[in-house]
Design a protein around this motif. Structure first.
Motif, short mmCIF file in Angstrom:
data_model
loop_
_atom_site.label_atom_id
_atom_site.label_comp_id
_atom_site.label_asym_id
_atom_site.label_seq_id
_atom_site.Cartn_x
_atom_site.Cartn_y
_atom_site.Cartn_z
N ASP A 14 35.54 43.79 34.02
CA ASP A 14 36.60 43.88 35.03
C ASP A 14 37.52 45.07 34.80
O ASP A 14 37.74 45.50 33.66
CB ASP A 14 37.44 42.60 35.03
N PRO A 16 41.00 46.76 34.25
CA PRO A 16 42.18 46.24 33.56
C PRO A 16 43.32 45.90 34.52
O PRO A 16 44.12 45.00 34.25
CB PRO A 16 42.57 47.37 32.59
N TYR A 18 43.00 44.53 37.43
CA TYR A 18 42.73 43.18 37.93
C TYR A 18 43.06 42.14 36.87
O TYR A 18 43.69 41.11 37.16
CB TYR A 18 41.27 43.05 38.35
N THR A 19 42.64 42.37 35.65
CA THR A 19 42.89 41.43 34.56
C THR A 19 44.38 41.17 34.40
O THR A 19 44.82 40.01 34.24
CB THR A 19 42.30 41.96 33.25
N ARG A 22 45.81 39.20 37.51
CA ARG A 22 45.37 37.80 37.47
C ARG A 22 46.16 37.02 36.44
O ARG A 22 46.58 35.88 36.68
CB ARG A 22 43.87 37.72 37.18
N ALA A 23 46.38 37.63 35.27
CA ALA A 23 47.16 36.97 34.21
C ALA A 23 48.59 36.71 34.66
O ALA A 23 49.22 35.74 34.22
CB ALA A 23 47.13 37.81 32.94
N SER A 159 31.64 42.33 38.35
CA SER A 159 32.82 43.16 38.12
C SER A 159 33.83 42.97 39.23
O SER A 159 33.48 42.93 40.41
CB SER A 159 32.44 44.64 38.03
N HIS A 160 35.11 42.81 38.84
CA HIS A 160 36.23 42.82 39.77
C HIS A 160 36.90 44.18 39.66
O HIS A 160 37.34 44.56 38.57
CB HIS A 160 37.25 41.73 39.42
#
Length: 200
Positions: A14, A16, A18-19, A22-23, A159-160
């Motif tokens: 993914d 970073p 997006y990660t 999302r977090a 993959s996002h």
């Protein structure tokens, strides 16, 4: 589907951006080509994402499948019940659900973004996450999109991409935004398939 999917080997790579988003609890519109729906539905199962599903006969079957996987559905498409489907998606977004949409569905043409995705993004103010999948080995069905079903023990690479906020300003804003996202999703999907060596 659950038994088959239990044999798949998932690899997630993914962006970073997006990660991090999302977090932080951000809600998105996940957008992906119709052909990759099955492995992506398995990967995101149980998250309560609202998915736009057509009212055609094959859409009814798909709705039953993904509801069993923990999704909620809005029924409608560009060819049948479109306005009702969009209203349901907006209602789910207002309740704090992320959304999922295949911008080339339900009848194609394959890998061509329709206006509904950009309209939903403008109304909800959610960022769009391009979501792609590549599979090897894979069955490609003889459908308009060559719908992909991973074979037993297949490698499934997901993959996002980085979340995008499209600019829809100006008289040609909708068409310009549609074209921009289509290019992003097309390039990301192509590169992904080349890395996995997916042969169709």
């Amino acid at each position: 589907i659950r038994l088959l999917a239990a044999t798949w080997r998932f690899e997630v790579v993914d962006a970073p951006e997006y990660t991090a988003a999302r977090a932080a609890g951000e809600h998105f519109i996940f957008a992906f080509w119709h052909a990759g729906l099955l492995p992506l539905a398995v990967h995101h199962r149980g998250e309560g994402i609202a998915v736009l599903v057509s009212r055609h006969r094959d859409g009814e079957l798909m709705a039953r499948v993904i509801e069993q996987l923990g999704y909620v559905t809005a029924r409608g498409s560009s060819t049948r019940g479109g306005e009702a489907g969009v209203r349901e998606m907006l209602a789910w977004a207002a309740r704090g659900r992320s959304l999922g949409i295949t911008p080339d569905g339900p009848r194609g043409p394959a890998e061509k973004v329709k206006d509904g995705l950009v309209y939903l993004a403008a109304r909800t103010e959610f960022r769009i996450v391009p979501l792609v999948v590549a599979v090897r080995p894979v069955w490609a069905l003889r459908s308009w999109d060559r719908f992909r079903v991973p074979k037993p023990f297949a490698r499934v690479r997901i993959s996002h991409g980085a979340p995008l906020r499209l600019d829809v300003s100006g008289s040609d804003g909708l068409e310009r935004a549609r074209a921009v996202f289509e290019e992003v999703l097309t390039v990301l999907a192509r590169d992904h398939r080349e890395q996995v060596g997916e042969q169709l």
